[in-house]
Design a protein around this motif. Structure first.
Motif, PDB file in Angstrom:
ATOM      1  N   SER A  10       0.865  -1.178   0.000  1.00 11.13           N
ATOM      2  CA  SER A  10       0.000   0.000   0.000  1.00 11.13           C
ATOM      3  C   SER A  10       0.900   1.226   0.000  1.00 11.13           C
ATOM      4  O   SER A  10       1.887   1.275   0.732  1.00 11.13           O
ATOM      5  CB  SER A  10      -0.878  -0.011   1.255  1.00 11.13           C
ATOM      6  OG  SER A  10      -1.652   1.159   1.316  1.00 11.13           O
ATOM      7  N   ASN A  11       0.572   2.205  -0.824  1.00 11.45           N
ATOM      8  CA  ASN A  11       1.385   3.436  -0.894  1.00 11.45           C
ATOM      9  C   ASN A  11       2.857   3.122  -1.143  1.00 11.45           C
ATOM     10  O   ASN A  11       3.735   3.794  -0.610  1.00 11.45           O
ATOM     11  CB  ASN A  11       1.257   4.261   0.403  1.00 11.45           C
ATOM     12  CG  ASN A  11      -0.149   4.731   0.657  1.00 11.45           C
ATOM     13  OD1 ASN A  11      -0.924   4.868  -0.285  1.00 11.45           O
ATOM     14  ND2 ASN A  11      -0.495   4.972   1.896  1.00 11.45           N
ATOM     15  N   GLY A  12       3.145   2.060  -1.905  1.00 14.85           N
ATOM     16  CA  GLY A  12       4.534   1.721  -2.212  1.00 14.85           C
ATOM     17  C   GLY A  12       5.276   1.074  -1.068  1.00 14.85           C
ATOM     18  O   GLY A  12       6.500   0.922  -1.101  1.00 14.85           O
ATOM     19  N   SER A  13       4.569   0.680  -0.002  1.00 17.14           N
ATOM     20  CA  SER A  13       5.206   0.075   1.166  1.00 17.14           C
ATOM     21  C   SER A  13       4.663  -1.335   1.389  1.00 17.14           C
ATOM     22  O   SER A  13       3.587  -1.672   0.912  1.00 17.14           O
ATOM     23  CB  SER A  13       4.927   0.928   2.411  1.00 17.14           C
ATOM     24  OG  SER A  13       5.316   2.267   2.185  1.00 17.14           O
ATOM     25  N   ALA A  14       5.436  -2.126   2.106  1.00 16.84           N
ATOM     26  CA  ALA A  14       5.043  -3.506   2.379  1.00 16.84           C
ATOM     27  C   ALA A  14       4.537  -3.635   3.815  1.00 16.84           C
ATOM     28  O   ALA A  14       5.188  -3.191   4.758  1.00 16.84           O
ATOM     29  CB  ALA A  14       6.245  -4.437   2.177  1.00 16.84           C
ATOM     30  N   PHE A  15       3.360  -4.239   3.953  1.00 13.53           N
ATOM     31  CA  PHE A  15       2.777  -4.458   5.279  1.00 13.53           C
ATOM     32  C   PHE A  15       2.443  -5.935   5.436  1.00 13.53           C
ATOM     33  O   PHE A  15       1.878  -6.540   4.521  1.00 13.53           O
ATOM     34  CB  PHE A  15       1.462  -3.668   5.439  1.00 13.53           C
ATOM     35  CG  PHE A  15       1.617  -2.178   5.453  1.00 13.53           C
ATOM     36  CD1 PHE A  15       1.800  -1.494   6.638  1.00 13.53           C
ATOM     37  CD2 PHE A  15       1.568  -1.447   4.267  1.00 13.53           C
ATOM     38  CE1 PHE A  15       1.918  -0.107   6.653  1.00 13.53           C
ATOM     39  CE2 PHE A  15       1.692  -0.066   4.269  1.00 13.53           C
ATOM     40  CZ  PHE A  15       1.874   0.605   5.462  1.00 13.53           C
ATOM     41  N   LEU A  64       5.708   4.452   6.936  1.00 13.40           N
ATOM     42  CA  LEU A  64       6.340   3.915   5.724  1.00 13.40           C
ATOM     43  C   LEU A  64       6.266   4.905   4.555  1.00 13.40           C
ATOM     44  O   LEU A  64       7.301   5.209   3.951  1.00 13.40           O
ATOM     45  CB  LEU A  64       5.733   2.560   5.351  1.00 13.40           C
ATOM     46  CG  LEU A  64       5.804   1.464   6.436  1.00 13.40           C
ATOM     47  CD1 LEU A  64       5.302   0.130   5.875  1.00 13.40           C
ATOM     48  CD2 LEU A  64       7.192   1.283   7.008  1.00 13.40           C
ATOM     49  N   PRO A  65       5.082   5.448   4.199  1.00  9.62           N
ATOM     50  CA  PRO A  65       5.070   6.400   3.084  1.00  9.62           C
ATOM     51  C   PRO A  65       5.863   7.674   3.373  1.00  9.62           C
ATOM     52  O   PRO A  65       6.483   8.239   2.471  1.00  9.62           O
ATOM     53  CB  PRO A  65       3.579   6.709   2.872  1.00  9.62           C
ATOM     54  CG  PRO A  65       2.855   6.193   4.054  1.00  9.62           C
ATOM     55  CD  PRO A  65       3.708   5.118   4.651  1.00  9.62           C
ATOM     56  N   LEU A  66       5.869   8.109   4.641  1.00 12.64           N
ATOM     57  CA  LEU A  66       6.625   9.324   4.967  1.00 12.64           C
ATOM     58  C   LEU A  66       8.127   9.062   4.917  1.00 12.64           C
ATOM     59  O   LEU A  66       8.905   9.935   4.520  1.00 12.64           O
ATOM     60  CB  LEU A  66       6.204   9.860   6.340  1.00 12.64           C
ATOM     61  CG  LEU A  66       5.069  10.898   6.374  1.00 12.64           C
ATOM     62  CD1 LEU A  66       5.450  12.184   5.670  1.00 12.64           C
ATOM     63  CD2 LEU A  66       3.768  10.382   5.815  1.00 12.64           C
ATOM     64  N   ALA A  70      10.771  11.089   2.671  1.00 15.46           N
ATOM     65  CA  ALA A  70      11.927  11.771   3.277  1.00 15.46           C
ATOM     66  C   ALA A  70      13.238  11.311   2.635  1.00 15.46           C
ATOM     67  O   ALA A  70      14.202  12.077   2.567  1.00 15.46           O
ATOM     68  CB  ALA A  70      11.940  11.531   4.783  1.00 15.46           C
ATOM     69  N   GLY A  71      13.255  10.050   2.190  1.00 14.85           N
ATOM     70  CA  GLY A  71      14.428   9.538   1.482  1.00 14.85           C
ATOM     71  C   GLY A  71      15.586   9.236   2.420  1.00 14.85           C
ATOM     72  O   GLY A  71      15.525   9.471   3.632  1.00 14.85           O
ATOM     73  N   PRO A  72      16.685   8.705   1.859  1.00 17.15           N
ATOM     74  CA  PRO A  72      17.809   8.238   2.686  1.00 17.15           C
ATOM     75  C   PRO A  72      18.437   9.328   3.542  1.00 17.15           C
ATOM     76  O   PRO A  72      19.004   9.055   4.589  1.00 17.15           O
ATOM     77  CB  PRO A  72      18.809   7.677   1.665  1.00 17.15           C
ATOM     78  CG  PRO A  72      18.318   8.086   0.314  1.00 17.15           C
ATOM     79  CD  PRO A  72      16.868   8.410   0.431  1.00 17.15           C
ATOM     80  N   VAL A  93       8.922  -2.069   8.376  1.00 18.48           N
ATOM     81  CA  VAL A  93      10.002  -1.148   7.996  1.00 18.48           C
ATOM     82  C   VAL A  93      11.078  -1.910   7.232  1.00 18.48           C
ATOM     83  O   VAL A  93      11.553  -1.484   6.171  1.00 18.48           O
ATOM     84  CB  VAL A  93      10.589  -0.450   9.247  1.00 18.48           C
ATOM     85  CG1 VAL A  93      11.917   0.225   8.934  1.00 18.48           C
ATOM     86  CG2 VAL A  93       9.591   0.571   9.804  1.00 18.48           C
ATOM     87  N   SER A  94      11.427  -3.082   7.753  1.00 18.21           N
ATOM     88  CA  SER A  94      12.458  -3.902   7.122  1.00 18.21           C
ATOM     89  C   SER A  94      11.983  -4.433   5.766  1.00 18.21           C
ATOM     90  O   SER A  94      12.700  -4.380   4.765  1.00 18.21           O
ATOM     91  CB  SER A  94      12.820  -5.040   8.075  1.00 18.21           C
ATOM     92  OG  SER A  94      13.576  -6.008   7.416  1.00 18.21           O
ATOM     93  N   ALA A  95      10.727  -4.917   5.711  1.00 15.85           N
ATOM     94  CA  ALA A  95      10.183  -5.463   4.465  1.00 15.85           C
ATOM     95  C   ALA A  95      10.079  -4.387   3.395  1.00 15.85           C
ATOM     96  O   ALA A  95      10.129  -4.689   2.196  1.00 15.85           O
ATOM     97  CB  ALA A  95       8.811  -6.085   4.720  1.00 15.85           C
ATOM     98  N   SER A  96       9.946  -3.132   3.816  1.00 19.17           N
ATOM     99  CA  SER A  96       9.851  -2.024   2.873  1.00 19.17           C
ATOM    100  C   SER A  96      11.234  -1.488   2.487  1.00 19.17           C
ATOM    101  O   SER A  96      11.338  -0.530   1.717  1.00 19.17           O
ATOM    102  CB  SER A  96       9.002  -0.897   3.471  1.00 19.17           C
ATOM    103  OG  SER A  96       7.684  -1.349   3.724  1.00 19.17           O
ATOM    104  N   GLY A  97      12.289  -2.083   3.053  1.00 14.57           N
ATOM    105  CA  GLY A  97      13.654  -1.706   2.684  1.00 14.57           C
ATOM    106  C   GLY A  97      14.063  -0.325   3.162  1.00 14.57           C
ATOM    107  O   GLY A  97      14.872   0.344   2.526  1.00 14.57           O
TER     108      GLY A  97
END
Length: 227
Positions: A10-15, A64-66, A70-72, A93-97
């Motif tokens: 969702s929103n480019g993130s993994a849950f 996750l989307p924020l 915010a980026g690296p 957080v980990s699954a979303s890299g």
């Protein structure tokens, strides 16, 4: 309890979602646009390299989307007092890299102390913080949690801590310099009748204006913040 797990994006993130454990997790399954307006409001107010505080992070619906936005070079401070939820958040957080998220398993309040958590309606999203000298969870002022994470400015903040918002946020705004005052705030307003002080009044005093409300949340923007 043993809940069936489903992995969703969702929103480019993994849950990883546990069915029936948590209102937020169920909402992600049923309604992918859940809290989308609030998330978009914060995403558009967070620059690349920016800083977001997720107060009551739950499984990371906002974190996750924020963090992606915010980026690296940016930083997300995700605060949640529930160790079970924090484990799920760490997984997501980990699954979303993502490597720019600091997770603090602590209750944010107006003082140092201890609390215990009371889960309402058998739902891990509805957890009330109860001051308790023998509680298993540490409580700290938000300013201390933020300082410990090394943040020197805050761009955006979301607060959903089941009616405890009035204990955490007003003292933070009073005690922090203006660079720590988020340009945009999303706050759950369903517990507003119990707040003392009223966060809306505190926000207005510090130069915020209400720019939108949804069924559960209010969106505030700082009229002017020096960069």
């Amino acid at each position: 309890g043993s809940h069936q797990c489903i992995d969703v994006r969702s929103n480019g993130s993994a849950f990883r979602v546990r069915k029936g454990a948590n209102l937020i997790e169920d909402s992600l399954l049923i309604y992918p646009g859940y809290n989308r307006r609030e998330i978009d409001f914060l995403v558009s107010g967070t620059p690349e390299g920016g800083t977001f505080i997720d107060l009551g992070a739950n499984i990371g619906l906002y974190t996750l989307p924020l963090a992606q936005k915010a980026g690296p070079e940016g930083h997300v401070l995700a605060i949640d007092a529930n160790p079970d939820i924090v484990r799920a958040l760490e997984f997501n957080v980990s699954a979303s890299g993502l490597s720019n998220v600091t997770i603090a398993c602590v209750a944010a309040g107006d003082t140092d102390g201890r609390v215990h958590l009371e889960i309402r309606k058998d739902d891990l999203a509805i957890v009330e913080t109860c001051p308790d000298a023998n509680g298993s969870i540490e409580m700290k002022p938000l300013a201390d949690i933020v300082a410990q994470a090394g943040l020197t400015r805050v761009d955006t903040l979301k607060a959903d801590i089941e009616g405890f918002e009035d204990k955490a946020i007003p003292p933070f705004l009073e005690q922090s310099g203006t660079m720590m005052h988020p340009a945009r705030i999303v706050i759950e307003h369903t517990g507003r009748s119990q707040w003392n002080p009223d966060c809306y009044a505190v926000f207005r005093k510090h130069g915020y204006r209400l720019v939108g409300e949804t069924r559960n949340n209010a969106m505030f923007e700082l009229r002017d913040r020096g960069s």
